[in-house]
Design a protein around this motif. Structure first.
Motif, PDB file in Angstrom:
ATOM      1  N   GLY A 117      12.210 -20.039  -6.893  1.00 58.08           N
ATOM      2  CA  GLY A 117      10.984 -19.456  -6.387  1.00 58.08           C
ATOM      3  C   GLY A 117      11.220 -18.090  -5.794  1.00 58.08           C
ATOM      4  O   GLY A 117      12.355 -17.687  -5.547  1.00 58.08           O
ATOM      5  N   MET A 118      10.132 -17.355  -5.524  1.00 58.41           N
ATOM      6  CA  MET A 118      10.288 -16.031  -4.928  1.00 58.41           C
ATOM      7  C   MET A 118       8.983 -15.573  -4.281  1.00 58.41           C
ATOM      8  O   MET A 118       7.911 -16.154  -4.488  1.00 58.41           O
ATOM      9  N   ALA A 119       9.096 -14.492  -3.506  1.00 58.48           N
ATOM     10  CA  ALA A 119       7.942 -13.723  -3.023  1.00 58.48           C
ATOM     11  C   ALA A 119       8.202 -12.273  -3.399  1.00 58.48           C
ATOM     12  O   ALA A 119       9.324 -11.776  -3.251  1.00 58.48           O
ATOM     13  N   TYR A 120       7.177 -11.587  -3.905  1.00 59.25           N
ATOM     14  CA  TYR A 120       7.346 -10.194  -4.309  1.00 59.25           C
ATOM     15  C   TYR A 120       7.544  -9.306  -3.080  1.00 59.25           C
ATOM     16  O   TYR A 120       6.681  -9.284  -2.191  1.00 59.25           O
ATOM     17  N   PRO A 121       8.645  -8.558  -2.991  1.00 60.47           N
ATOM     18  CA  PRO A 121       8.818  -7.648  -1.849  1.00 60.47           C
ATOM     19  C   PRO A 121       7.774  -6.550  -1.897  1.00 60.47           C
ATOM     20  O   PRO A 121       7.478  -6.003  -2.975  1.00 60.47           O
ATOM     21  N   ASN A 122       7.194  -6.250  -0.757  1.00 54.27           N
ATOM     22  CA  ASN A 122       6.144  -5.225  -0.651  1.00 54.27           C
ATOM     23  C   ASN A 122       4.914  -5.560  -1.499  1.00 54.27           C
ATOM     24  O   ASN A 122       4.089  -4.683  -1.763  1.00 54.27           O
ATOM     25  N   ASN A 123       4.803  -6.808  -1.938  1.00 50.01           N
ATOM     26  CA  ASN A 123       3.728  -7.240  -2.839  1.00 50.01           C
ATOM     27  C   ASN A 123       3.656  -6.344  -4.076  1.00 50.01           C
ATOM     28  O   ASN A 123       2.577  -6.099  -4.629  1.00 50.01           O
ATOM     29  N   SER A 124       4.801  -5.863  -4.516  1.00 47.79           N
ATOM     30  CA  SER A 124       4.867  -4.922  -5.637  1.00 47.79           C
ATOM     31  C   SER A 124       5.186  -5.684  -6.919  1.00 47.79           C
ATOM     32  O   SER A 124       6.304  -6.177  -7.108  1.00 47.79           O
ATOM     33  N   TYR A 125       4.191  -5.763  -7.805  1.00 51.18           N
ATOM     34  CA  TYR A 125       4.401  -6.448  -9.076  1.00 51.18           C
ATOM     35  C   TYR A 125       3.355  -5.983 -10.078  1.00 51.18           C
ATOM     36  O   TYR A 125       2.317  -5.431  -9.707  1.00 51.18           O
ATOM     37  N   ASN A 126       3.637  -6.184 -11.341  1.00 49.61           N
ATOM     38  CA  ASN A 126       2.698  -5.934 -12.430  1.00 49.61           C
ATOM     39  C   ASN A 126       3.066  -6.889 -13.558  1.00 49.61           C
ATOM     40  O   ASN A 126       3.930  -7.772 -13.381  1.00 49.61           O
ATOM     41  N   ASP A 127       2.439  -6.743 -14.703  1.00 49.06           N
ATOM     42  CA  ASP A 127       2.696  -7.684 -15.796  1.00 49.06           C
ATOM     43  C   ASP A 127       4.151  -7.680 -16.225  1.00 49.06           C
ATOM     44  O   ASP A 127       4.717  -8.735 -16.552  1.00 49.06           O
ATOM     45  N   VAL A 139      10.010 -19.796 -11.369  1.00 54.22           N
ATOM     46  CA  VAL A 139       8.865 -20.604 -11.807  1.00 54.22           C
ATOM     47  C   VAL A 139       7.611 -20.356 -10.976  1.00 54.22           C
ATOM     48  O   VAL A 139       6.506 -20.672 -11.411  1.00 54.22           O
ATOM     49  N   TYR A 140       7.781 -19.835  -9.758  1.00 52.41           N
ATOM     50  CA  TYR A 140       6.612 -19.429  -8.990  1.00 52.41           C
ATOM     51  C   TYR A 140       6.969 -18.161  -8.214  1.00 52.41           C
ATOM     52  O   TYR A 140       8.122 -17.925  -7.864  1.00 52.41           O
ATOM     53  N   ALA A 141       5.953 -17.331  -7.959  1.00 48.32           N
ATOM     54  CA  ALA A 141       6.168 -16.095  -7.207  1.00 48.32           C
ATOM     55  C   ALA A 141       4.941 -15.843  -6.342  1.00 48.32           C
ATOM     56  O   ALA A 141       3.820 -15.745  -6.840  1.00 48.32           O
ATOM     57  N   ARG A 142       5.174 -15.729  -5.040  1.00 44.61           N
ATOM     58  CA  ARG A 142       4.079 -15.570  -4.085  1.00 44.61           C
ATOM     59  C   ARG A 142       3.705 -14.106  -3.914  1.00 44.61           C
ATOM     60  O   ARG A 142       4.543 -13.240  -3.767  1.00 44.61           O
ATOM     61  N   THR A 143       2.405 -13.860  -3.902  1.00 43.08           N
ATOM     62  CA  THR A 143       1.866 -12.546  -3.572  1.00 43.08           C
ATOM     63  C   THR A 143       1.415 -12.571  -2.110  1.00 43.08           C
ATOM     64  O   THR A 143       1.568 -13.570  -1.420  1.00 43.08           O
ATOM     65  N   THR A 144       0.833 -11.466  -1.636  1.00 41.94           N
ATOM     66  CA  THR A 144       0.250 -11.461  -0.294  1.00 41.94           C
ATOM     67  C   THR A 144      -1.273 -11.538  -0.355  1.00 41.94           C
ATOM     68  O   THR A 144      -1.948 -11.312   0.643  1.00 41.94           O
ATOM     69  N   ASP A 145      -1.807 -11.832  -1.525  1.00 39.94           N
ATOM     70  CA  ASP A 145      -3.259 -11.947  -1.677  1.00 39.94           C
ATOM     71  C   ASP A 145      -3.758 -13.197  -0.947  1.00 39.94           C
ATOM     72  O   ASP A 145      -3.253 -14.300  -1.179  1.00 39.94           O
TER      73      ASP A 145
END
Length: 275
Positions: A117-127, A139-145
């Motif tokens: 699992g993970m969380a995107y640092p700085n909520n920085s992600y795209n496709d 298998v899962y990645a947390r946003t800050t939304d």
């Protein structure tokens, strides 16, 4: 007959609670003490490339300290937060992929467990970053939304939360979660943040109040880490129902629960049931 089938969490519970906290900071120690006091389980997202080399970084925990904090007896999950906490979407995709894979490999070596699992640092992600995460076995990645809702994720690699712990509606949402019956679909309360925020804002009472209110409800609420929830939900979706929904087979290795026309059903690993 009308078919009413809804997933239930372990022991037939209709609600689950999980937490996600970021970074290798010393305040995690106090937060874990609070979680343990009230029987909570949480996921901690760690940057394996940011351990301090000396004692000059008072806030950051050393590698040895983190290893002891999340030893084999810890009920909490260790997850990826990238190796050095960059803005992943601003990096060339090769460098971003290396950040994720290196963090996974380092954490697995450090804590002697599989990390998925993970969380995107700085909520920085795209496709592209989402695809890179998938290719690294995440298998899962947390946003800050924040949704301020209790829905289960529909996209595990763009996983939203219910709210941040500083939300002015935190206890209002907590009360709604506890008091309103989950009649049909199951509910998930997902809280996120950084433990250093409690220290910076001098508001540790927020998490004390929330966990004391949510605690002691084991009969109604499943306290679980992010990966435990993911694995349970994915296992549930592997149930095989006959066309008329009168027979079900559990091909997985865990006991699963569901509500079938308002009747609570449990099905053992590799069991087939006539409903």
């Amino acid at each position: 007959m009308r078919k009413m089938i809804f997933m239930r969490f372990p022991e037939g519970r209709a609600k689950a609670l999980t937490f996600s906290y970021d970074d290798n900071v010393r305040e995690n120690i106090r937060l874990i003490q609070i979680f343990n006091r009230y029987g909570m389980k949480a996921t901690f997202n760690i940057n394996s490339g940011l351990y301090p080399q000396d004692d000059s970084h008072l806030r950051m925990m050393s590698k040895d300290e983190m290893t002891k904090l999340f030893d084999e007896n810890s009920p909490h999950e260790v997850a990826i937060h990238s190796h050095t906490h960059p803005f992943l979407a601003a990096l060339p995709i090769v460098a971003a992929t290396e950040e994720l894979l290196c963090d996974r490999q380092c954490l697995e070596e450090q804590f002697h467990r599989i990390v998925r699992g993970m969380a995107y640092p700085n909520n920085s992600y795209n496709d592209e970053i989402v695809s890179a995460a998938r290719s690294c076995g995440i298998v899962y990645a947390r946003t800050t939304d924040s949704t301020e809702r209790f829905d289960l994720p529909t996209d595990w690699l763009r996983m939203p939360t219910t709210c941040h712990h500083n939300s002015p509606r935190l206890m209002e949402l907590a009360t709604s979660f506890v008091e309103k019956e989950a009649k049909y679909l199951p509910k998930l309360f997902y809280l996120w943040g950084h433990s250093y925020e409690f220290e910076d804002n001098q508001n540790w009472e927020i998490i004390e109040r929330f966990t004391s209110y949510m605690g002691g409800r084991e009969a109604e609420i499943w306290y679980a880490t992010n990966i435990e929830i993911y694995e349970y939900v994915e296992a549930y979706h592997r149930l095989i129902f006959s066309a008329d929904c009168k027979t079900v087979k559990n091909p997985t290795s865990i006991t699963l629960w569901f509500s079938y026309n308002k009747q609570l059903i449990s099905i053992l690993p590799n069991q087939t049931l006539n409903l």
